[in-house]
Motif scaffolding. Sequence first.
Motif, short mmCIF file in Angstrom:
data_model
loop_
_atom_site.label_atom_id
_atom_site.label_comp_id
_atom_site.label_asym_id
_atom_site.label_seq_id
_atom_site.Cartn_x
_atom_site.Cartn_y
_atom_site.Cartn_z
N THR A 28 0.84 -1.20 0.00
CA THR A 28 0.00 0.00 0.00
C THR A 28 0.87 1.25 0.00
OG1 THR A 28 -1.48 -1.28 1.41
CG2 THR A 28 -2.04 1.03 1.06
N TRP A 29 1.84 1.27 0.88
CA TRP A 29 2.72 2.42 0.94
C TRP A 29 3.54 2.57 -0.33
CZ3 TRP A 29 2.59 6.79 3.08
CH2 TRP A 29 2.05 6.94 4.35
N LYS A 31 2.70 1.82 -3.28
CA LYS A 31 1.86 2.39 -4.31
C LYS A 31 1.68 3.89 -4.09
CE LYS A 31 -2.82 1.96 -6.22
NZ LYS A 31 -2.79 1.33 -7.53
N ILE A 32 1.43 4.24 -2.85
CA ILE A 32 1.23 5.65 -2.55
C ILE A 32 2.50 6.46 -2.81
CG2 ILE A 32 0.73 7.30 -0.71
CD1 ILE A 32 -0.99 5.20 0.60
N LYS A 35 3.20 7.03 -6.43
CA LYS A 35 2.35 8.06 -6.99
C LYS A 35 2.82 9.44 -6.55
CE LYS A 35 -1.11 9.45 -9.34
NZ LYS A 35 -1.05 9.42 -10.77
N LYS A 39 4.30 12.48 -8.85
CA LYS A 39 3.72 13.81 -8.83
C LYS A 39 4.80 14.88 -8.69
CE LYS A 39 -0.79 14.26 -8.84
NZ LYS A 39 -2.03 14.68 -8.86
N PRO A 120 2.71 8.86 8.42
CA PRO A 120 2.46 9.09 7.01
C PRO A 120 3.30 10.24 6.45
CG PRO A 120 0.63 9.92 8.31
CD PRO A 120 1.57 9.25 9.25
N ARG A 122 4.29 13.23 3.92
CA ARG A 122 3.57 14.28 3.19
C ARG A 122 4.28 14.60 1.88
NH1 ARG A 122 0.07 12.95 5.10
NH2 ARG A 122 -0.67 13.18 7.22
N ASP B 24 -8.20 9.96 9.03
CA ASP B 24 -7.38 11.13 9.26
C ASP B 24 -7.50 12.01 8.02
OD1 ASP B 24 -4.02 11.89 8.70
OD2 ASP B 24 -5.22 12.79 10.30
N GLU B 26 -6.00 14.62 6.94
CA GLU B 26 -4.80 15.04 6.21
C GLU B 26 -4.34 13.96 5.24
OE1 GLU B 26 -2.01 16.79 9.04
OE2 GLU B 26 -0.61 17.01 7.36
N GLN B 27 -4.25 12.76 5.76
CA GLN B 27 -3.77 11.67 4.92
C GLN B 27 -4.75 11.34 3.82
OE1 GLN B 27 -0.93 10.44 4.69
NE2 GLN B 27 -1.26 8.67 3.38
N GLN B 30 -4.72 13.89 1.16
CA GLN B 30 -3.52 13.78 0.35
C GLN B 30 -3.69 12.69 -0.70
OE1 GLN B 30 0.64 14.60 1.68
NE2 GLN B 30 0.69 12.36 1.74
N LEU B 31 -4.32 11.61 -0.31
CA LEU B 31 -4.54 10.53 -1.26
C LEU B 31 -5.45 11.02 -2.38
CD1 LEU B 31 -5.13 7.31 0.87
CD2 LEU B 31 -3.09 8.00 -0.35
N GLU B 33 -5.69 13.98 -3.45
CA GLU B 33 -4.93 14.88 -4.30
C GLU B 33 -4.08 14.13 -5.31
OE1 GLU B 33 -2.67 17.55 -1.85
OE2 GLU B 33 -4.53 18.30 -0.92
N LEU B 34 -3.71 12.93 -4.93
CA LEU B 34 -2.88 12.15 -5.84
C LEU B 34 -3.71 11.62 -7.00
CD1 LEU B 34 -0.66 10.13 -3.35
CD2 LEU B 34 0.03 11.98 -4.84
N GLN B 35 -4.99 11.59 -6.79
CA GLN B 35 -5.88 11.08 -7.82
C GLN B 35 -5.86 12.05 -8.98
OE1 GLN B 35 -9.12 8.51 -6.44
NE2 GLN B 35 -10.44 10.20 -7.09
N ASP B 36 -5.70 11.52 -10.16
CA ASP B 36 -5.70 12.40 -11.32
C ASP B 36 -6.18 11.60 -12.53
OD1 ASP B 36 -2.07 12.24 -11.71
OD2 ASP B 36 -3.63 10.71 -11.91
N PHE B 42 -7.65 6.31 -7.86
CA PHE B 42 -6.48 6.03 -7.03
C PHE B 42 -6.84 5.70 -5.59
CE2 PHE B 42 -2.11 5.89 -6.20
CZ PHE B 42 -1.86 6.54 -5.00
N GLU B 45 -8.34 2.37 -5.18
CA GLU B 45 -7.35 1.32 -5.42
C GLU B 45 -6.48 1.12 -4.19
OE1 GLU B 45 -6.97 2.38 -10.15
OE2 GLU B 45 -5.17 2.45 -8.90
N VAL B 46 -6.08 2.22 -3.63
CA VAL B 46 -5.21 2.13 -2.46
C VAL B 46 -5.93 1.45 -1.31
CG1 VAL B 46 -4.03 3.48 -0.70
CG2 VAL B 46 -3.80 4.12 -3.08
N SER B 88 -1.33 4.40 6.14
CA SER B 88 -1.26 4.79 4.73
C SER B 88 -2.58 5.34 4.22
CB SER B 88 -0.82 3.61 3.86
OG SER B 88 -1.88 2.66 3.78
N ILE B 89 -3.68 4.82 4.73
CA ILE B 89 -4.96 5.34 4.26
C ILE B 89 -5.58 6.26 5.30
CG2 ILE B 89 -5.39 3.30 2.84
CD1 ILE B 89 -7.56 2.54 4.95
#
Lengths: 580, 151
Positions: A28-29, A31-32, A35, A39, A120, A122, B24, B26-27, B30-31, B33-36, B42, B45-46, B88-89
């Motif tokens: 999971t991490w 993948k994140i 990405k 970016k 996590p 940033r 959370d 913030e996290q 952020q996820l 925001e990564l979606q595009d 995204f 999927e995560v 992570s999520i």
Amino acid sequence: MMENGFSSPRTEAFPAGLRVLVVDDDPTWLKILEKMLKKCSYEVTTCGLARDALLKLRERKDGYDIVISDVNMPDMDGFKLLEHVGLEMDLPVIMMSVDGETSRVMKGVQHGACDYLLKPIRMKELRNIWQHVLRKRLHEVRDIESLEGIESIQMSSINGSDQSEDAYLFCGDDLSSMRKRKDDKDLGDTSSNKKARVVWSVDLHQKFVRAVNQIGYDKVGPKKILDLMNVPWLTRENVASHLQKYRLYLSRLQKESDQKPSVGGVKHSSDSACSNSAVSFNIQSSANLKQNDVSSANYEFSGNTVNVEGSRSHRDRKGTVSLALAEPQRTLTVDVPPTRMPKGSRIDFSHPSRSSKLDGKFSALDSSFSTPFPWGDHTAEIQLKQEQKPLHLDHGFRQQPALPRHHQQPIKLNCLSSAAAVSSRAIGIPEKVEPLHGELWNNVKHIQAGEIVSSSSAIQTMNHTTTSQHQVVDEIPATTSSTAKNQCLDLGCIPNFESMQRGPNLGLLPYPVLDEDLQLFLIQGGSSLGLQNMGFPEYLDPGLVYEDQINLFDATRFDRENNLYDPTECQLIDQGLFIS
Amino acid sequence: MDRNQSHRQVATMKQSLFDQGYLDHEQFNQLEELQDDANPNFVEEVVTLYYRDSARLVHSIEQALEKSPIDFNKLDSYMHQFRGSSSSIGAKKVKAECSLFREYCRAGNGEGCMRTFQQVKKEYAALRKKLETFFQLARQAGPVDRARRPK
């Protein structure tokens, strides 16, 4: 586009296109992070296993600019991976973990991580990782230039104190001026001046190790290794820096095998031992590193975190020990005012039994000593010195620039290892030294020099920068335990001083000589420095003696020519000083 | 319901997940925001990957808890991984229970571990349900910021 010293050309503007290798067992991490890095316009390669990562790195030597790795991985400890990467590829490595415990972070930094991120993570943290790549490059270039600069200074210093002063000034300002120059320069310029980064492939490393073993670890030195390896494009500096890392690595292994409870490295020493010594080891290398003020003698190790806070204050005092004389900036050496070392501060760092411990510990120090030299084995130490020179130079310089960096690993200079008290060189005793140091420190404490700790780097720098004078000075301050060190140095030095005073010693004594001395000291002092309670009571000579010596030292200190440390003399001293 | 309404629903649900402490912000943001365009789903999927991967961790922990005597070091190690994964999520409640679990683990309290683990699983399952609903809503509402018309 500018290459910034990267080996492969980039098409985009730096930092875009930065080639990152991410290693994390959590899919999971992974993948994140992939990405997120994409970016940032970085070129990302992912790996779920540390072994895969190493394979990839070895396959495409110079194919990556930076590695980001998680600390906890099933197949290999993240710290081990970190060491391998540092040794073989010399790439900046960032560690990550969900665990932000100080001890873990410290471990990361000590193992050479250039940063430690908490999960996590940033985006903004990842956006900035390119700075580590750039910084490393700049420092490498700077190191080379420093080296050259120092050598030239040394040459000129022979001619007179004036020159040396200039040299010192140069050295002092060196970092800042160099940095400035670098900053002013276009990155492109830098890359053009910069030597190509050497990628230490497995083969190359094997050649290196074979050469080292052939020569004999004790007698090893960059020049010898280089000659044996017979790799035409490799330079002495390359080998020197690699040797540094290798020593660090070995000392770590040693430490592990010794299984000595590390005293928390510097921490301990600072806590317990250095009560009087100004040496307050702050493991926070980053904080300390920021200080470029080497002269303060507090060598703050970034990696090892040996920050000798105390030394700073002491520094001012006397100046004797402090290398500050020579190069304000460079000398990290610990300022151990001679007065501090009272009573026989002869810190006999060389405890035979301990030495082994220290060795392990030193790994942080990087100063070549850390490795398995038995402290009691003075001969080895002396030999070491010879080798050290090149290394120190590297380290010294490296250190300098590195100071501001937090990750620095190893302050290589620090010879921590138990070295004996003598050498104040033993700078920065990284935690490894702890166990030994503890004992040594006790004594040291009494002796107190406290400040010494500045970090071997200081010492090294000293050596490099100033010629004779520094050398002497180096010895003293360098080590972490200022007191211990100084004492040792003084004691050791005294004989030398006198002899030196007789005639110009080599003022310029070629670096090697100095280095050796330093090394010796480092070794000796290494252990003592830091540590906290080193039990050297018996070694401590009456303070008077020390003081006298110190005075001598001071006098000679400035007299560069006289300062040269005569290794043979040292040897004698060693015998006297160290309790085997 | 119209697009705006759908989007608002999604936003509301998301906000409630934050407010209730499940996620959370913030996290999770952020996820998002990564979606595009390249990864329009995204976040989903995560999350899917997280649940799939952490399932084996949950299983390992359960097995370790059944052993006797309990190997606390191993347990701690699994839980450390699980906690890291959950971060992570942004699975806040799950992560909190994990931390509690680790305390019991360090104390060698097997009973406490087992109890806490039940809580962990509970939160883990609850979050999963909420997220499933959330993603369904999100899919229905369609992409938010991009004014792309589906072809």
